[in-house]
Write a protein that holds these residues in place. Structure first.
Motif, PDB file in Angstrom:
ATOM      1  N   ARG A 199      34.415  36.306  21.133  1.00 48.69           N
ATOM      2  CA  ARG A 199      35.020  35.672  19.749  1.00 48.69           C
ATOM      3  C   ARG A 199      36.150  34.620  19.322  1.00 48.69           C
ATOM      4  NH1 ARG A 199      34.826  39.898  15.059  1.00 48.69           N
ATOM      5  NH2 ARG A 199      37.365  39.395  14.748  1.00 48.69           N
ATOM      6  N   GLY A 200      35.986  34.451  20.729  1.00 48.07           N
ATOM      7  CA  GLY A 200      36.531  32.684  21.152  1.00 48.07           C
ATOM      8  C   GLY A 200      38.086  32.369  21.035  1.00 48.07           C
ATOM      9  N   THR A 201      38.416  33.756  21.536  1.00 52.06           N
ATOM     10  CA  THR A 201      39.828  34.074  21.264  1.00 52.06           C
ATOM     11  C   THR A 201      40.037  34.589  22.675  1.00 52.06           C
ATOM     12  OG1 THR A 201      40.649  34.818  19.075  1.00 52.06           O
ATOM     13  CG2 THR A 201      42.329  35.569  20.606  1.00 52.06           C
ATOM     14  N   LEU A 202      41.671  33.715  23.386  1.00 53.81           N
ATOM     15  CA  LEU A 202      42.059  34.554  24.629  1.00 53.81           C
ATOM     16  C   LEU A 202      43.044  35.605  24.493  1.00 53.81           C
ATOM     17  CD1 LEU A 202      41.869  34.804  27.777  1.00 53.81           C
ATOM     18  CD2 LEU A 202      43.220  32.642  27.630  1.00 53.81           C
ATOM     19  N   TRP A 203      43.240  36.736  24.498  1.00 53.65           N
ATOM     20  CA  TRP A 203      44.157  37.391  24.416  1.00 53.65           C
ATOM     21  C   TRP A 203      45.090  37.908  25.854  1.00 53.65           C
ATOM     22  CZ3 TRP A 203      45.584  39.252  19.040  1.00 53.65           C
ATOM     23  CH2 TRP A 203      44.127  39.629  18.476  1.00 53.65           C
ATOM     24  N   VAL A 204      46.787  37.194  25.652  1.00 55.05           N
ATOM     25  CA  VAL A 204      47.617  37.469  26.416  1.00 55.05           C
ATOM     26  C   VAL A 204      48.470  38.685  25.961  1.00 55.05           C
ATOM     27  CG1 VAL A 204      49.342  35.668  27.819  1.00 55.05           C
ATOM     28  CG2 VAL A 204      46.874  35.077  26.648  1.00 55.05           C
ATOM     29  N   LEU A 205      48.902  39.487  27.869  1.00 56.46           N
ATOM     30  CA  LEU A 205      49.294  40.633  26.961  1.00 56.46           C
ATOM     31  C   LEU A 205      50.280  40.293  27.873  1.00 56.46           C
ATOM     32  CD1 LEU A 205      50.043  42.952  26.582  1.00 56.46           C
ATOM     33  CD2 LEU A 205      49.255  44.226  28.219  1.00 56.46           C
ATOM     34  N   ASP A 206      51.603  39.921  27.203  1.00 54.47           N
ATOM     35  CA  ASP A 206      53.098  39.786  28.014  1.00 54.47           C
ATOM     36  C   ASP A 206      53.966  40.471  28.524  1.00 54.47           C
ATOM     37  OD1 ASP A 206      54.990  38.268  29.333  1.00 54.47           O
ATOM     38  OD2 ASP A 206      55.280  36.446  27.416  1.00 54.47           O
ATOM     39  N   THR A 207      53.969  41.199  29.280  1.00 53.39           N
ATOM     40  CA  THR A 207      55.177  42.427  29.574  1.00 53.39           C
ATOM     41  C   THR A 207      55.901  42.202  29.478  1.00 53.39           C
ATOM     42  OG1 THR A 207      55.902  41.764  31.757  1.00 53.39           O
ATOM     43  CG2 THR A 207      53.470  42.865  32.075  1.00 53.39           C
TER      44      THR A 207
END
Length: 365
Positions: free
Chosen positions: A90-98
């Motif tokens: 949907r046009g978003t990159l989700w970045v999961l930062d530990t």
């Protein structure tokens, strides 16, 4: 002369997409327009950027080099050590930062989920967590979404802790409220009887001083069904597959102690790192003990779709708009901390793909 003896049969048409000659990657995600995003957690390699996009056959810091430079005065707005990236279609990159370099305790205020707008390549929103959600032992590992529920959707994040309780963290994307579910439950914990064997040898922590300890990581792989109603998950130190109804995991009127009654056991799929589901409800998972990729059908039947000696620790999975299954191969088990301080990894690490003729499971209606 030694006669030609029968040997193991390998199968599955793998294609090399990209070779990595620098830091070790863990995550990959392919956007709806076919853009490739990669992450490199700071585990000891020389990591100049922890999130990148493959552009013109080269790695480019994403969204820019400044965001990838750790700012100790504003850790919420800089990427510290990213374990997972996920393009939501949907046009978003989700970045999961530990925010946990070298798998240490997360830097205070640094563990987060970041939404990056793929049109403008700028950060749209940052979700941080309270101390009762991200514990001193927490290691944020992977994330999936459902935008059909709530006012802005929900995110489901695995905590693959090696020292504390495993869990699935539920995040309301509308108000930022998050809470831990299946905290320390059997299904999110390392299997106490699991003895991993990779490349014919037992995998365990082997320290420079000669001491050893078991390879123990909690809830890691996660995938959602196409309708968003079922969440599949697995500990890294386990061969088992579990699922739970998304409605029950969001329902806080069900006490966490009773939530395990809602968990469904799917059987032994092999020891997996990442997982991914397609639009038909099939779940794809690696088997790092057997250099393989598995397909789990909605009826529970399992099939090995690739078995190849080059699949040296299949990590994160992603399905592209071209109906290929993409996955990182990174030789994680050859790291120095599993071999008395001797790094046995051989470059390059790889991004491989396998044609599956299916699209990714949708996250919205």
């Amino acid at each position: 002369m030694m006669p030609m003896l029968p040997s193991e049969h390998y199968f599955g048409k793998l294609e090399l997409v990209f070779s990595f000659y620098g830091a070790m990657p863990t995550g990959v995600s392919v956007s709806e327009s076919g853009r490739f995003f990669i992450c490199f957690p700071r585990w000891g390699d020389d990591v100049t950027f922890t999130v990148a996009e493959i552009v013109g056959g080269k790695l480019k810091p994403y969204p820019n080099i400044e965001t990838n430079a750790v700012n100790p005065w504003d850790v919420a707005m800089s990427f510290v050590s990213v374990q997972s990236v996920f393009a939501d279609g949907r046009g978003t990159l989700w970045v999961l930062d530990t925010a946990a370099p070298n798998l240490t305790e997360p830097i205070k205020g640094g563990a987060k989920l970041v939404a990056v707008d793929l049109k403008t390549n700028t950060i749209r929103k940052v979700y941080t967590f309270t101390e009762d959600v991200v514990l001193p032992t927490t290691y944020l590992n992977d994330v999936r979404f459902d935008f059909r529920v709530g006012k802005a959707g929900f995110a489901y994040i695995t905590d693959s802790s090696s020292k504390g309780p495993g869990a699935i963290i539920v995040l309301d994307l509308y108000n930022g409220n998050a809470f831990r579910r299946l905290n320390g439950a059997f299904s999110t914990s390392p299997d106490p009887y699991f003895l991993p064997k990779v490349e014919g040898k037992i995998l365990m922590n082997r320290n420079k001083d000669g001491s050893t300890s078991p390879f123990r990581f909690a809830c890691d792989g996660i995938a959602t069904s196409p309708d968003g109603k079922t969440i599949f998950f697995c500990p890294l130190s386990s061969r088992q597959l579990y699922s739970i109804s998304a409605e029950s995991i969001r329902d806080r009127t069900i006490p966490d102690t009773a939530l395990s009654d809602h968990v469904k056991y799917w059987g032994e799929k092999g020891a997996s790192d990442g997982m991914m589901s397609d639009a038909q409800g099939n779940v794809y998972a690696g088997d790092y003990e057997n250099n393989s990729v598995r397909k789990i059908f909605p009826n529970g039947r399992m099939e090995t779709i690739a078995h190849d000696p080059r699949i040296l620790w299949p990590d994160t999975f992603s399905i592209g708009p071209d109906r290929y299954l993409y996955f990182i191969v990174n030789q994680l088990h050859r790291q120095a901390n599993y071999h008395y301080g001797i790094d046995l990894r051989q470059k390059p690490y790889s991004l491989l793909r396998l044609k599956i003729d299916e699209l990714p499971a949708p996250m919205s209606g």
